[in-house]
Design a protein around this motif. Sequence first.
Motif, PDB file in Angstrom:
ATOM      1  N   VAL A 157     101.012 -24.768  -0.144  1.00 12.72           N
ATOM      2  CA  VAL A 157     101.375 -23.291   0.286  1.00 12.72           C
ATOM      3  C   VAL A 157     101.693 -23.361   1.537  1.00 12.72           C
ATOM      4  O   VAL A 157     102.717 -22.708   2.347  1.00 12.72           O
ATOM      5  N   SER A 158     101.361 -24.435   2.500  1.00 13.38           N
ATOM      6  CA  SER A 158     101.847 -24.730   3.743  1.00 13.38           C
ATOM      7  C   SER A 158     103.177 -24.901   3.898  1.00 13.38           C
ATOM      8  O   SER A 158     103.888 -24.539   4.827  1.00 13.38           O
ATOM      9  N   ILE A 159     103.832 -25.818   2.939  1.00 14.44           N
ATOM     10  CA  ILE A 159     105.129 -26.252   2.884  1.00 14.44           C
ATOM     11  C   ILE A 159     106.096 -24.845   2.647  1.00 14.44           C
ATOM     12  O   ILE A 159     107.020 -24.600   3.411  1.00 14.44           O
ATOM     13  N   LEU A 160     105.615 -24.257   1.655  1.00 13.62           N
ATOM     14  CA  LEU A 160     106.235 -23.006   1.317  1.00 13.62           C
ATOM     15  C   LEU A 160     106.307 -22.053   2.707  1.00 13.62           C
ATOM     16  O   LEU A 160     107.271 -21.479   2.721  1.00 13.62           O
ATOM     17  N   LEU A 161     105.346 -21.671   3.282  1.00 13.63           N
ATOM     18  CA  LEU A 161     105.158 -21.123   4.385  1.00 13.63           C
ATOM     19  C   LEU A 161     105.968 -21.604   5.437  1.00 13.63           C
ATOM     20  O   LEU A 161     106.681 -20.514   6.267  1.00 13.63           O
ATOM     21  N   LEU A 162     106.044 -22.560   5.815  1.00  6.57           N
ATOM     22  CA  LEU A 162     106.848 -23.355   6.782  1.00  6.57           C
ATOM     23  C   LEU A 162     108.429 -22.971   6.342  1.00  6.57           C
ATOM     24  O   LEU A 162     109.234 -22.627   7.286  1.00  6.57           O
ATOM     25  N   ALA A 163     108.787 -23.155   5.026  1.00  6.47           N
ATOM     26  CA  ALA A 163     110.275 -22.928   4.816  1.00  6.47           C
ATOM     27  C   ALA A 163     110.451 -21.501   4.813  1.00  6.47           C
ATOM     28  O   ALA A 163     111.503 -21.189   5.257  1.00  6.47           O
ATOM     29  N   LEU A 164     109.479 -20.622   4.657  1.00  9.10           N
ATOM     30  CA  LEU A 164     109.814 -19.208   4.851  1.00  9.10           C
ATOM     31  C   LEU A 164     110.050 -18.891   6.189  1.00  9.10           C
ATOM     32  O   LEU A 164     110.633 -17.905   6.599  1.00  9.10           O
ATOM     33  N   LEU A 165     109.215 -19.392   7.248  1.00  9.80           N
ATOM     34  CA  LEU A 165     109.252 -19.265   8.330  1.00  9.80           C
ATOM     35  C   LEU A 165     110.503 -19.729   9.188  1.00  9.80           C
ATOM     36  O   LEU A 165     111.253 -18.787   9.869  1.00  9.80           O
ATOM     37  N   ILE A 166     110.925 -20.789   8.405  1.00  4.46           N
ATOM     38  CA  ILE A 166     112.269 -21.092   9.039  1.00  4.46           C
ATOM     39  C   ILE A 166     113.249 -20.101   8.808  1.00  4.46           C
ATOM     40  O   ILE A 166     114.116 -20.010   9.446  1.00  4.46           O
ATOM     41  N   ASN A 167     113.382 -19.692   7.414  1.00  2.00           N
ATOM     42  CA  ASN A 167     114.349 -18.882   7.032  1.00  2.00           C
ATOM     43  C   ASN A 167     114.380 -17.733   7.749  1.00  2.00           C
ATOM     44  O   ASN A 167     115.456 -17.130   8.167  1.00  2.00           O
ATOM     45  N   VAL A 168     113.235 -17.027   8.008  1.00  5.87           N
ATOM     46  CA  VAL A 168     113.023 -15.827   8.839  1.00  5.87           C
ATOM     47  C   VAL A 168     113.737 -15.987  10.249  1.00  5.87           C
ATOM     48  O   VAL A 168     114.505 -15.131  10.776  1.00  5.87           O
ATOM     49  N   ALA A 169     113.403 -17.017  10.893  1.00  6.63           N
ATOM     50  CA  ALA A 169     113.756 -17.360  12.053  1.00  6.63           C
ATOM     51  C   ALA A 169     115.291 -17.537  12.323  1.00  6.63           C
ATOM     52  O   ALA A 169     116.025 -17.206  13.283  1.00  6.63           O
ATOM     53  N   THR A 170     115.800 -18.088  11.213  1.00  6.64           N
ATOM     54  CA  THR A 170     117.516 -18.387  11.081  1.00  6.64           C
ATOM     55  C   THR A 170     118.070 -16.908  10.808  1.00  6.64           C
ATOM     56  O   THR A 170     118.927 -16.630  11.496  1.00  6.64           O
ATOM     57  N   LEU A 171     117.424 -16.059  10.182  1.00  7.29           N
ATOM     58  CA  LEU A 171     117.932 -14.926   9.882  1.00  7.29           C
ATOM     59  C   LEU A 171     118.058 -13.989  11.039  1.00  7.29           C
ATOM     60  O   LEU A 171     118.959 -13.219  11.441  1.00  7.29           O
ATOM     61  N   ILE A 172     116.989 -14.040  12.039  1.00  8.62           N
ATOM     62  CA  ILE A 172     117.062 -13.341  13.154  1.00  8.62           C
ATOM     63  C   ILE A 172     117.590 -13.653  14.198  1.00  8.62           C
ATOM     64  O   ILE A 172     118.610 -13.019  14.872  1.00  8.62           O
ATOM     65  N   HIS A 173     117.851 -15.132  14.230  1.00 11.68           N
ATOM     66  CA  HIS A 173     118.984 -15.725  15.205  1.00 11.68           C
ATOM     67  C   HIS A 173     120.217 -15.289  14.837  1.00 11.68           C
ATOM     68  O   HIS A 173     121.078 -14.819  15.803  1.00 11.68           O
ATOM     69  N   PHE A 174     120.807 -15.357  13.708  1.00  6.05           N
ATOM     70  CA  PHE A 174     122.030 -15.071  13.108  1.00  6.05           C
ATOM     71  C   PHE A 174     122.431 -13.628  13.391  1.00  6.05           C
ATOM     72  O   PHE A 174     123.485 -13.335  13.576  1.00  6.05           O
ATOM     73  N   LYS A 175     121.376 -12.495  13.358  1.00 10.74           N
ATOM     74  CA  LYS A 175     121.515 -11.484  13.458  1.00 10.74           C
ATOM     75  C   LYS A 175     121.872 -10.978  14.889  1.00 10.74           C
ATOM     76  O   LYS A 175     122.531 -10.301  15.081  1.00 10.74           O
ATOM     77  N   ASP A 176     120.872 -11.606  15.862  1.00 11.42           N
ATOM     78  CA  ASP A 176     121.190 -11.385  17.195  1.00 11.42           C
ATOM     79  C   ASP A 176     122.614 -11.807  17.513  1.00 11.42           C
ATOM     80  O   ASP A 176     123.339 -11.305  18.474  1.00 11.42           O
ATOM     81  N   SER A 177     122.967 -12.933  17.330  1.00 13.79           N
ATOM     82  CA  SER A 177     124.297 -13.456  17.623  1.00 13.79           C
ATOM     83  C   SER A 177     125.512 -12.851  16.998  1.00 13.79           C
ATOM     84  O   SER A 177     126.463 -12.720  17.856  1.00 13.79           O
ATOM     85  N   GLY A 178     125.396 -12.087  15.755  1.00 12.05           N
ATOM     86  CA  GLY A 178     126.277 -11.196  15.378  1.00 12.05           C
ATOM     87  C   GLY A 178     126.385 -10.168  16.164  1.00 12.05           C
ATOM     88  O   GLY A 178     127.727  -9.504  16.542  1.00 12.05           O
ATOM     89  N   ASP A 179     125.249  -9.552  16.899  1.00 10.57           N
ATOM     90  CA  ASP A 179     125.403  -8.383  17.716  1.00 10.57           C
ATOM     91  C   ASP A 179     126.136  -8.765  19.001  1.00 10.57           C
ATOM     92  O   ASP A 179     127.107  -8.214  19.537  1.00 10.57           O
ATOM     93  N   ARG A 180     125.907  -9.804  19.535  1.00 17.97           N
ATOM     94  CA  ARG A 180     126.550 -10.458  20.741  1.00 17.97           C
ATOM     95  C   ARG A 180     127.949 -10.731  20.512  1.00 17.97           C
ATOM     96  O   ARG A 180     128.741 -10.507  21.342  1.00 17.97           O
ATOM     97  N   ARG A 181     128.169 -11.213  19.234  1.00 19.19           N
ATOM     98  CA  ARG A 181     129.649 -11.429  18.980  1.00 19.19           C
ATOM     99  C   ARG A 181     130.619 -10.341  19.163  1.00 19.19           C
ATOM    100  O   ARG A 181     131.863 -10.257  19.353  1.00 19.19           O
ATOM    101  N   SER A 182     130.093  -9.149  18.278  1.00 21.39           N
ATOM    102  CA  SER A 182     130.851  -7.706  18.364  1.00 21.39           C
ATOM    103  C   SER A 182     130.835  -7.448  19.789  1.00 21.39           C
ATOM    104  O   SER A 182     132.159  -6.755  20.251  1.00 21.39           O
ATOM    105  N   ALA A 183     129.919  -7.773  20.892  1.00 20.58           N
ATOM    106  CA  ALA A 183     130.250  -7.320  22.198  1.00 20.58           C
ATOM    107  C   ALA A 183     131.163  -8.141  22.683  1.00 20.58           C
ATOM    108  O   ALA A 183     132.006  -7.505  23.706  1.00 20.58           O
ATOM    109  N   ASN A 184     131.344  -9.422  22.324  1.00 22.55           N
ATOM    110  CA  ASN A 184     132.277 -10.398  23.082  1.00 22.55           C
ATOM    111  C   ASN A 184     133.665  -9.699  22.440  1.00 22.55           C
ATOM    112  O   ASN A 184     134.683 -10.094  23.304  1.00 22.55           O
ATOM    113  N   THR A 185     133.747  -9.636  21.516  1.00 21.54           N
ATOM    114  CA  THR A 185     135.092  -9.296  20.849  1.00 21.54           C
ATOM    115  C   THR A 185     135.580  -7.752  21.462  1.00 21.54           C
ATOM    116  O   THR A 185     136.841  -8.002  22.052  1.00 21.54           O
TER     117      THR A 185
END
Length: 99
Positions: free
Chosen positions: A52-80
């Motif tokens: 369970v701890s390994i699965l929760l760690l994997a889920l946490l990493i996936n959520v953090a990655t999604l949040i990071h790429f969502k924020d960088s996508g907003d910045r990318r459209s502003a830079n464009t």
Amino acid sequence: MKSADKIIESLDGLKRAEAPAFFYTRLLGRMQHTSSSAQKKYYLAVRPVFIVSILLLALLINVATLIHFKDSGDRRSANTATIESFTNEYDFSARSIYQ
């Protein structure tokens, strides 16, 4: 005397090898100890808390990655928009030297 005869004569004094006393008993004990410690390590890796701890760690990493790429996508459209306004302002259209 040929070399083959010398080799055959050197084998005349050979005796059967003997194991020390209680060798087989010690060998069996060591093999059983190794297998039980391997089972303990396997049991620790299969425990539900560990899984369970390994699965929760994997889920946490996936959520953090999604949040990071969502924020960088907003910045990318502003830079464009900034790059497009820069291009329009400085007029980098292709022209020939004869114009």
